[in-house]
Design a protein around this motif. Structure first.
Motif, PDB file in Angstrom:
ATOM      1  N   LYS A  17       0.838  -1.201   0.000  1.00  0.00           N
ATOM      2  CA  LYS A  17       0.000   0.000   0.000  1.00  0.00           C
ATOM      3  C   LYS A  17       0.876   1.255   0.000  1.00  0.00           C
ATOM      4  O   LYS A  17       0.570   2.244  -0.672  1.00  0.00           O
ATOM      5  CB  LYS A  17      -0.941   0.003   1.208  1.00  0.00           C
ATOM      6  N   LEU A  18       1.975   1.202   0.737  1.00  0.00           N
ATOM      7  CA  LEU A  18       2.911   2.317   0.764  1.00  0.00           C
ATOM      8  C   LEU A  18       3.609   2.459  -0.592  1.00  0.00           C
ATOM      9  O   LEU A  18       3.749   3.575  -1.122  1.00  0.00           O
ATOM     10  CB  LEU A  18       3.925   2.095   1.884  1.00  0.00           C
ATOM     11  N   ILE A  19       4.015   1.352  -1.174  1.00  0.00           N
ATOM     12  CA  ILE A  19       4.641   1.375  -2.499  1.00  0.00           C
ATOM     13  C   ILE A  19       3.654   1.926  -3.530  1.00  0.00           C
ATOM     14  O   ILE A  19       4.026   2.712  -4.403  1.00  0.00           O
ATOM     15  CB  ILE A  19       5.150  -0.033  -2.886  1.00  0.00           C
ATOM     16  N   GLN A  20       2.396   1.529  -3.420  1.00  0.00           N
ATOM     17  CA  GLN A  20       1.375   2.050  -4.328  1.00  0.00           C
ATOM     18  C   GLN A  20       1.237   3.565  -4.175  1.00  0.00           C
ATOM     19  O   GLN A  20       1.155   4.293  -5.172  1.00  0.00           O
ATOM     20  CB  GLN A  20       0.027   1.380  -4.067  1.00  0.00           C
ATOM     21  N   LYS A  21       1.233   4.036  -2.943  1.00  0.00           N
ATOM     22  CA  LYS A  21       1.131   5.476  -2.687  1.00  0.00           C
ATOM     23  C   LYS A  21       2.270   6.223  -3.378  1.00  0.00           C
ATOM     24  O   LYS A  21       2.051   7.235  -4.050  1.00  0.00           O
ATOM     25  CB  LYS A  21       1.154   5.739  -1.178  1.00  0.00           C
ATOM     26  N   TRP A  22       3.491   5.717  -3.234  1.00  0.00           N
ATOM     27  CA  TRP A  22       4.642   6.370  -3.858  1.00  0.00           C
ATOM     28  C   TRP A  22       4.566   6.275  -5.383  1.00  0.00           C
ATOM     29  O   TRP A  22       4.868   7.239  -6.085  1.00  0.00           O
ATOM     30  CB  TRP A  22       5.941   5.779  -3.346  1.00  0.00           C
ATOM     31  N   ASN A  23       4.165   5.126  -5.912  1.00  0.00           N
ATOM     32  CA  ASN A  23       4.064   4.945  -7.359  1.00  0.00           C
ATOM     33  C   ASN A  23       3.035   5.870  -7.996  1.00  0.00           C
ATOM     34  O   ASN A  23       3.119   6.164  -9.182  1.00  0.00           O
ATOM     35  CB  ASN A  23       3.701   3.497  -7.690  1.00  0.00           C
ATOM     36  N   ASN A  24       2.054   6.300  -7.226  1.00  0.00           N
ATOM     37  CA  ASN A  24       1.002   7.163  -7.746  1.00  0.00           C
ATOM     38  C   ASN A  24       1.161   8.628  -7.326  1.00  0.00           C
ATOM     39  O   ASN A  24       0.298   9.448  -7.622  1.00  0.00           O
ATOM     40  CB  ASN A  24      -0.369   6.621  -7.334  1.00  0.00           C
ATOM     41  N   ASP A  25       2.255   8.940  -6.642  1.00  0.00           N
ATOM     42  CA  ASP A  25       2.534  10.306  -6.202  1.00  0.00           C
ATOM     43  C   ASP A  25       2.874  11.161  -7.432  1.00  0.00           C
ATOM     44  O   ASP A  25       3.835  10.879  -8.150  1.00  0.00           O
ATOM     45  CB  ASP A  25       3.708  10.281  -5.219  1.00  0.00           C
ATOM     46  N   ASN A  26       2.077  12.192  -7.670  1.00  0.00           N
ATOM     47  CA  ASN A  26       2.263  13.032  -8.860  1.00  0.00           C
ATOM     48  C   ASN A  26       3.656  13.639  -8.964  1.00  0.00           C
ATOM     49  O   ASN A  26       4.117  13.928 -10.056  1.00  0.00           O
ATOM     50  CB  ASN A  26       1.206  14.138  -8.900  1.00  0.00           C
ATOM     51  N   SER A  27       4.332  13.847  -7.840  1.00  0.00           N
ATOM     52  CA  SER A  27       5.654  14.487  -7.892  1.00  0.00           C
ATOM     53  C   SER A  27       6.756  13.532  -8.359  1.00  0.00           C
ATOM     54  O   SER A  27       7.814  13.989  -8.775  1.00  0.00           O
ATOM     55  CB  SER A  27       6.008  15.077  -6.529  1.00  0.00           C
ATOM     56  N   ILE A  28       6.509  12.210  -8.318  1.00  0.00           N
ATOM     57  CA  ILE A  28       7.572  11.273  -8.722  1.00  0.00           C
ATOM     58  C   ILE A  28       7.124  10.146  -9.650  1.00  0.00           C
ATOM     59  O   ILE A  28       7.962   9.434 -10.183  1.00  0.00           O
ATOM     60  CB  ILE A  28       8.276  10.651  -7.494  1.00  0.00           C
ATOM     61  N   LYS A  29       5.834   9.993  -9.884  1.00  0.00           N
ATOM     62  CA  LYS A  29       5.394   8.819 -10.656  1.00  0.00           C
ATOM     63  C   LYS A  29       5.961   8.799 -12.070  1.00  0.00           C
ATOM     64  O   LYS A  29       6.209   7.729 -12.622  1.00  0.00           O
ATOM     65  CB  LYS A  29       3.880   8.684 -10.655  1.00  0.00           C
ATOM     66  N   ASP A  68      14.211   2.706  11.457  1.00  0.00           N
ATOM     67  CA  ASP A  68      12.907   2.066  11.681  1.00  0.00           C
ATOM     68  C   ASP A  68      11.741   2.716  10.940  1.00  0.00           C
ATOM     69  O   ASP A  68      10.589   2.390  11.192  1.00  0.00           O
ATOM     70  CB  ASP A  68      12.580   1.980  13.180  1.00  0.00           C
ATOM     71  N   LYS A  69      12.006   3.631  10.026  1.00  0.00           N
ATOM     72  CA  LYS A  69      10.950   4.274   9.237  1.00  0.00           C
ATOM     73  C   LYS A  69      11.083   3.849   7.778  1.00  0.00           C
ATOM     74  O   LYS A  69      12.171   3.920   7.198  1.00  0.00           O
ATOM     75  CB  LYS A  69      11.059   5.790   9.344  1.00  0.00           C
ATOM     76  N   LYS A  70       9.977   3.409   7.188  1.00  0.00           N
ATOM     77  CA  LYS A  70       9.964   3.018   5.774  1.00  0.00           C
ATOM     78  C   LYS A  70       9.946   4.277   4.926  1.00  0.00           C
ATOM     79  O   LYS A  70       9.029   5.086   5.023  1.00  0.00           O
ATOM     80  CB  LYS A  70       8.756   2.135   5.485  1.00  0.00           C
ATOM     81  N   ASP A  99       9.539   8.801   0.359  1.00  0.00           N
ATOM     82  CA  ASP A  99       9.255   9.844   1.337  1.00  0.00           C
ATOM     83  C   ASP A  99       9.986  11.118   0.919  1.00  0.00           C
ATOM     84  O   ASP A  99      11.219  11.180   0.961  1.00  0.00           O
ATOM     85  CB  ASP A  99       9.711   9.375   2.726  1.00  0.00           C
ATOM     86  N   ASN A 100       9.225  12.136   0.510  1.00  0.00           N
ATOM     87  CA  ASN A 100       9.859  13.345  -0.028  1.00  0.00           C
ATOM     88  C   ASN A 100      10.735  14.063   0.990  1.00  0.00           C
ATOM     89  O   ASN A 100      11.641  14.796   0.619  1.00  0.00           O
ATOM     90  CB  ASN A 100       8.818  14.290  -0.639  1.00  0.00           C
ATOM     91  N   LYS A 101      10.519  13.859   2.271  1.00  0.00           N
ATOM     92  CA  LYS A 101      11.367  14.485   3.294  1.00  0.00           C
ATOM     93  C   LYS A 101      12.750  13.826   3.370  1.00  0.00           C
ATOM     94  O   LYS A 101      13.670  14.378   3.976  1.00  0.00           O
ATOM     95  CB  LYS A 101      10.701  14.409   4.668  1.00  0.00           C
ATOM     96  N   CYS A 102      12.876  12.646   2.774  1.00  0.00           N
ATOM     97  CA  CYS A 102      14.129  11.893   2.854  1.00  0.00           C
ATOM     98  C   CYS A 102      14.968  11.996   1.586  1.00  0.00           C
ATOM     99  O   CYS A 102      16.093  11.500   1.555  1.00  0.00           O
ATOM    100  CB  CYS A 102      13.819  10.421   3.148  1.00  0.00           C
ATOM    101  N   GLY A 106      21.244  11.647   1.130  1.00  0.00           N
ATOM    102  CA  GLY A 106      22.289  10.627   1.078  1.00  0.00           C
ATOM    103  C   GLY A 106      21.791   9.199   1.220  1.00  0.00           C
ATOM    104  O   GLY A 106      22.594   8.264   1.231  1.00  0.00           O
ATOM    105  N   ILE A 107      20.483   9.016   1.324  1.00  0.00           N
ATOM    106  CA  ILE A 107      19.944   7.664   1.462  1.00  0.00           C
ATOM    107  C   ILE A 107      20.208   6.853   0.198  1.00  0.00           C
ATOM    108  O   ILE A 107      20.575   5.682   0.265  1.00  0.00           O
ATOM    109  CB  ILE A 107      18.436   7.715   1.794  1.00  0.00           C
TER     110      ILE A 107
END
Length: 175
Positions: A17-29, A68-70, A99-102, A106-107
């Motif tokens: 569900k998290l991967i889906q959220k990122w895949n559909n995020d307009n800023s990066i999809k 510990d944060k995805k 996660d746009n904050k990350c 350097g990750i």
């Protein structure tokens, strides 16, 4: 704790569900998935994501976990059928810091090293990836990490009312 990769399977619904959220995020999809037709890219469904992992025994999906944060995900496909340079010793990879904050922290650099180690443990010594030509930030990142362009597929992806190439890059990792 730092950055680590945690393997997931088709049963890890919340992760998908998290991967889906990122895949559909307009800023990066448009950086993650190709759009093969003119117009807007369609959102990917949870079922499509899960099924893609469930039916492909060669596709390995990992969550990127920082303290510990995805924060993103990666995939490794050890039998990708559309390599530019067809070879049994090559894996195909993809990376997404969702996660746009990350992003820009350097990750990606840490993840690249972890990914290369995983690919070697899976018995491969070369990595191939594709990056859309308009994603210059990613192209520069890969070049700085030793990847080199080996070819491109012209007019591969539709974005912002234009067709763009998919640049294929590779790196030998058992040096």
């Amino acid at each position: 704790m730092g950055v680590e990769l945690k393997k997931i399977t088709h049963k890890d619904i919340d992760d998908f569900k998290l991967i889906q959220k990122w895949n559909n995020d307009n800023s990066i999809k448009y950086l993650l998935r190709p759009n093969f037709k003119e117009g807007e890219i369609e959102d990917i469904t949870l079922e499509e994501l899960i099924e893609g992992t469930r039916i492909n025994e060669y596709k390995h999906t990992y969550m990127i976990v920082e303290n510990d944060k995805k924060v993103g995900f990666v995939t490794i496909n050890t039998n990708f059928k559309m390599l530019f340079n067809e070879s049994d010793d090559t894996s195909w990879i993809s990376i997404c810091v969702g996660d746009n904050k990350c992003r820009g922290k350097g990750i990606g650099l840490k993840v690249m090293k972890l990914l290369e180690d995983k690919v070697m443990k899976l018995g491969k010594n070369k990595i191939e990836l594709g990056v859309f030509e308009y994603n210059t930030k990613a192209i520069n990142f890969y070049e700085k990490n030793g990847y080199r362009a080996i070819g491109k597929s012209e007019n591969f992806v539709y974005y912002n009312e234009n067709w763009y190439s998919d640049i294929r890059m590779e790196k030998q990792i058992n040096l």
